[in-house]
Design a protein around this motif. Structure first.
Motif, PDB file in Angstrom:
ATOM      1  N   GLY A 135      18.654   8.876  23.973  1.00  0.00           N
ATOM      2  CA  GLY A 135      17.635  10.346  24.330  1.00  0.00           C
ATOM      3  C   GLY A 135      16.619  10.106  25.456  1.00  0.00           C
ATOM      4  N   GLY A 136      17.196   9.009  26.085  1.00  0.00           N
ATOM      5  CA  GLY A 136      15.590   9.235  27.170  1.00  0.00           C
ATOM      6  C   GLY A 136      14.842   8.532  26.626  1.00  0.00           C
ATOM      7  N   VAL A 137      14.048   7.795  25.219  1.00  0.00           N
ATOM      8  CA  VAL A 137      12.722   7.534  25.190  1.00  0.00           C
ATOM      9  C   VAL A 137      12.166   6.572  25.599  1.00  0.00           C
ATOM     10  CG1 VAL A 137      11.429   7.561  22.901  1.00  0.00           C
ATOM     11  CG2 VAL A 137      13.495   8.753  22.276  1.00  0.00           C
ATOM     12  N   GLY A 138      11.323   6.336  26.206  1.00  0.00           N
ATOM     13  CA  GLY A 138      10.030   5.740  27.236  1.00  0.00           C
ATOM     14  C   GLY A 138      11.432   4.942  27.943  1.00  0.00           C
ATOM     15  N   LYS A 139      12.027   6.026  28.440  1.00  0.00           N
ATOM     16  CA  LYS A 139      12.311   6.044  29.719  1.00  0.00           C
ATOM     17  C   LYS A 139      12.307   7.195  31.029  1.00  0.00           C
ATOM     18  CE  LYS A 139      15.948   2.949  27.647  1.00  0.00           C
ATOM     19  NZ  LYS A 139      17.780   2.983  27.087  1.00  0.00           N
ATOM     20  N   GLU A 140      11.176   8.454  30.632  1.00  0.00           N
ATOM     21  CA  GLU A 140      11.442   9.232  31.093  1.00  0.00           C
ATOM     22  C   GLU A 140      11.521   8.910  32.952  1.00  0.00           C
ATOM     23  OE1 GLU A 140       9.152   7.700  29.001  1.00  0.00           O
ATOM     24  OE2 GLU A 140       9.868   9.303  26.785  1.00  0.00           O
ATOM     25  N   ARG A 141      10.553   8.339  33.032  1.00  0.00           N
ATOM     26  CA  ARG A 141      10.245   8.243  34.541  1.00  0.00           C
ATOM     27  C   ARG A 141      12.027   7.749  35.472  1.00  0.00           C
ATOM     28  NH1 ARG A 141       6.196   3.889  37.230  1.00  0.00           N
ATOM     29  NH2 ARG A 141       6.955   5.556  38.797  1.00  0.00           N
ATOM     30  N   LEU A 142      12.488   6.779  34.738  1.00  0.00           N
ATOM     31  CA  LEU A 142      13.905   7.179  35.131  1.00  0.00           C
ATOM     32  C   LEU A 142      14.904   8.111  34.581  1.00  0.00           C
ATOM     33  CD1 LEU A 142      16.123   4.698  35.647  1.00  0.00           C
ATOM     34  CD2 LEU A 142      16.728   3.992  33.410  1.00  0.00           C
ATOM     35  N   VAL A 143      15.030   8.816  33.541  1.00  0.00           N
ATOM     36  CA  VAL A 143      15.830  10.103  33.271  1.00  0.00           C
ATOM     37  C   VAL A 143      15.652  10.714  34.212  1.00  0.00           C
ATOM     38  CG1 VAL A 143      15.991  12.364  31.727  1.00  0.00           C
ATOM     39  CG2 VAL A 143      15.548   9.225  30.721  1.00  0.00           C
TER      40      VAL A 143
END
Length: 212
Positions: free
Chosen positions: A144-152
């Motif tokens: 779900g992209g948790v902890g990867k907001e910038r990469l998402v």
């Protein structure tokens, strides 16, 4: 996503794949002169590649399509299903291609001495880079992209999406442009699969450029 919606989405993906493979069979076997012994790898691979391109282009165009009033695969689960399907088909395409990566099947990729041609190198490099981008994209959204907001944010940006589509297009262009305007080689009057795929990619680029 309800079970009914999931079934509809799976049915849609299945239809796309069947049509893509059916087109390959029609063009190469029924209208062309490719022997049926080449169906399990060579011709099937053609259909798989067209199906993968179609599904992946749709996957990265869902958001801009919604601005046109075309709402498909709107839920997170539906998008994930579409993306995983496209990735799996791409992996299958890569594996099948590796089995027949030789001058007999891909003569434009090789020089007379058996080494890679510049054209082949560019096409393969574009294919490898785009494949790696797909893998990164999938891994990023795996939880779900948790902890990867910038990469998402980067992976969903127009720059990344357009870069991916352009690499797809580059791979296809150097693979098959020599046959695109050579109508004598259009088996049964049917355009090459690389050209059909390139048109699909081009539509995806246009949609993402003007509606993102």
């Amino acid at each position: 996503m309800t079970n009914k919606d999931k079934e509809k989405n799976i049915f849609f993906i299945t239809v796309v794949v069947i049509i893509a493979i059916g087109y390959a069979v029609l063009r190469y076997h029924l209208k062309g002169d490719v022997p049926w012994k080449d169906f399990p790898i060579f011709v099937l691979n053609k259909g798989v590649s067209l199906g993968a391109i179609t599904i992946l282009t749709l996957c990265v165009s869902i958001r801009p399509l919604s601005t046109l009033g075309i709402v498909v695969f709107s839920t997170r689960a539906a998008k994930k299903l579409l993306g995983i399907s496209g990735l799996l088909m791409t992996i299958l395409h890569v594996l099948l291609s590796l089995l027949i990566l030789n001058p007999s099947y891909f003569n434009v990729f090789f020089e007379e001495n058996g080494t890679l041609s510049a054209r082949g190198g560019i096409s393969l490099l574009a294919g490898v880079i785009s494949f790696m981008m797909l893998v990164v994209y999938h891994q990023c959204f795996k939880n779900g992209g948790v902890g990867k907001e910038r990469l998402v944010n980067f992976l969903t940006s127009s720059k990344f999406i357009l870069g991916l589509l352009l690499l797809f297009g580059l791979h296809l262009f150097f693979l098959g442009y020599h046959n695109w305007m050579n109508f004598a080689n259009w088996k049964g009057g049917l355009p090459p699969i690389t050209l059909v795929s390139f048109v699909v990619i081009s539509l995806g680029v246009l949609i993402n450029v003007f509606k993102r």
